[in-house]
Design an enzyme around this catalytic site. Structure first.
Site, PDB file in Angstrom:
ATOM      1  N   CYS A  42      11.344  48.825  16.795  1.00  0.00           N
ATOM      2  CA  CYS A  42      11.423  47.967  15.613  1.00  0.00           C
ATOM      3  C   CYS A  42      11.847  48.821  14.412  1.00  0.00           C
ATOM      4  O   CYS A  42      11.558  50.013  14.340  1.00  0.00           O
ATOM      5  CB  CYS A  42      10.055  47.334  15.348  1.00  0.00           C
ATOM      6  SG  CYS A  42      10.073  46.202  13.935  1.00  0.00           S
ATOM      7  N   ASP A  44      10.634  48.681  11.611  1.00  0.00           N
ATOM      8  CA  ASP A  44       9.461  48.899  10.757  1.00  0.00           C
ATOM      9  C   ASP A  44       9.326  50.381  10.390  1.00  0.00           C
ATOM     10  O   ASP A  44       9.316  51.245  11.271  1.00  0.00           O
ATOM     11  CB  ASP A  44       8.205  48.417  11.514  1.00  0.00           C
ATOM     12  CG  ASP A  44       6.996  48.335  10.601  1.00  0.00           C
ATOM     13  OD1 ASP A  44       6.640  49.356   9.978  1.00  0.00           O
ATOM     14  OD2 ASP A  44       6.401  47.248  10.490  1.00  0.00           O
ATOM     15  N   ARG A  46       6.981  52.115   9.591  1.00  0.00           N
ATOM     16  CA  ARG A  46       5.768  52.816  10.024  1.00  0.00           C
ATOM     17  C   ARG A  46       5.818  53.272  11.476  1.00  0.00           C
ATOM     18  O   ARG A  46       4.949  54.018  11.933  1.00  0.00           O
ATOM     19  CB  ARG A  46       4.543  51.901   9.816  1.00  0.00           C
ATOM     20  CG  ARG A  46       4.349  51.499   8.372  1.00  0.00           C
ATOM     21  CD  ARG A  46       3.405  50.331   8.248  1.00  0.00           C
ATOM     22  NE  ARG A  46       3.973  49.112   8.831  1.00  0.00           N
ATOM     23  CZ  ARG A  46       3.350  47.935   8.861  1.00  0.00           C
ATOM     24  NH1 ARG A  46       2.136  47.835   8.362  1.00  0.00           N
ATOM     25  NH2 ARG A  46       3.931  46.881   9.397  1.00  0.00           N
ATOM     26  N   HIS A  98       5.418  47.004  18.485  1.00  0.00           N
ATOM     27  CA  HIS A  98       4.176  47.402  17.812  1.00  0.00           C
ATOM     28  C   HIS A  98       3.355  46.164  17.488  1.00  0.00           C
ATOM     29  O   HIS A  98       3.905  45.094  17.206  1.00  0.00           O
ATOM     30  CB  HIS A  98       4.456  48.241  16.559  1.00  0.00           C
ATOM     31  CG  HIS A  98       5.139  47.495  15.455  1.00  0.00           C
ATOM     32  ND1 HIS A  98       4.483  47.000  14.364  1.00  0.00           N
ATOM     33  CD2 HIS A  98       6.439  47.135  15.281  1.00  0.00           C
ATOM     34  CE1 HIS A  98       5.339  46.396  13.561  1.00  0.00           C
ATOM     35  NE2 HIS A  98       6.542  46.454  14.090  1.00  0.00           N
ATOM     36  N   CYS A 101       3.606  43.123  14.418  1.00  0.00           N
ATOM     37  CA  CYS A 101       5.024  43.160  14.020  1.00  0.00           C
ATOM     38  C   CYS A 101       5.358  41.938  13.139  1.00  0.00           C
ATOM     39  O   CYS A 101       5.150  40.794  13.532  1.00  0.00           O
ATOM     40  CB  CYS A 101       5.904  43.184  15.264  1.00  0.00           C
ATOM     41  SG  CYS A 101       7.666  43.231  14.870  1.00  0.00           S
TER      42      CYS A 101
HETATM   43 CO    CO Z   1       8.085  45.155  13.731  1.00  0.00          CO
END
Ligand code: CO
Length: 230
Positions: A42, A44, A46, A98, A101
């Protein structure tokens, strides 16, 4: 002063730090990359691919998008997979989702988010296909997290169904596709115990056999002969 001063300063410090420990690191790496893994994760911020698995530059080939979705018509992702498998000869493709999400969460809502809803449709389909299981989960966070897992499993299968992976398996190339999921709160990666490494593990309808004339390898000769007599 550059608005990105922090970024450039960090970069210099990073390069210096690495060169101090390994003076030839960058010059060696500039000659070639030989990653053993393709990571599809992803976007993302993090979920930091290389860092969370402790790999160095050159060791992980990475593709990231919202909610780690692999769509069989996404030329971007397909090109990454093709390059990774056929040129870099990666041995493992890892789909990493994750928990929590945002993309998966948005796919569970009926509110319109704009363009991204077209992308999230792929996850809505995963939801639809697993509706009975998902709707039986009363806690909304648990339900979201289960869909995050199911989404990874679905994307692992999608990778296996691509012509790239099918061809690799037909040619006995050792490529295994794995699924795992990351917990933001703990930094721990969990193996979802879904892995495929050969054609026979696929549903028969997805097992692509070689055509008499391999249409994926057109040569100039073939193309010229196609035009003969016209
Ligand atoms: Co995500």
């Amino acid at each position: 002063m550059s608005q990105l001063k922090k970024i450039y300063d960090n970069n210099i410090a990073w390069a210096k730090r690495i060169k101090k420990h390994r003076p030839t690191f960058f010059s060696d790496l500039s000659k070639q990359q030989t990653p053993e893994y393709l990571w599809i994760g992803c976007s993302d911020s993090r979920v930091v691919a290389e860092q969370l698995v402790g790999l160095q530059p050159g060791e992980l080939f990475v593709h990231r998008n919202i909610a780690n979705v692999v769509v069989p018509t996404d030329l971007n992702c397909l090109s990454v997979i093709q390059y990774a498998v056929e040129v870099l000869k990666v041995k493992h493709i890892i789909v990493c989702g994750h928990y929590g999400c945002g993309g998966v969460q948005a796919s569970m809502q009926s509110t319109e988010h704009g363009l991204i809803d077209n992308w999230l449709c792929h996850i809505k389909r995963v939801h639809q296909n697993n509706e009975e299981e998902l709707l039986a989960i009363s806690d909304s966070t648990d339900r979201l997290n289960r869909l995050c897992e199911l989404n990874v499993i679905e994307q692992v299968k999608n990778i296996c169904h691509t012509t790239v992976v099918q061809r690799a398996w037909r040619n006995k190339s050792p490529v295994t596709v794995h699924g795992c999921i990351y917990t933001l709160e703990t930094g721990i990666l969990k193996d979802l115990n879904v892995r495929f490494s050969e054609m026979k593990q696929m549903n028969e309808i997805y097992q692509l056999r070689m055509a008499k004339k391999d249409i994926y390898k057109p040569t100039l000769t073939v193309m010229e002969s196609d035009y003969e007599g016209r």
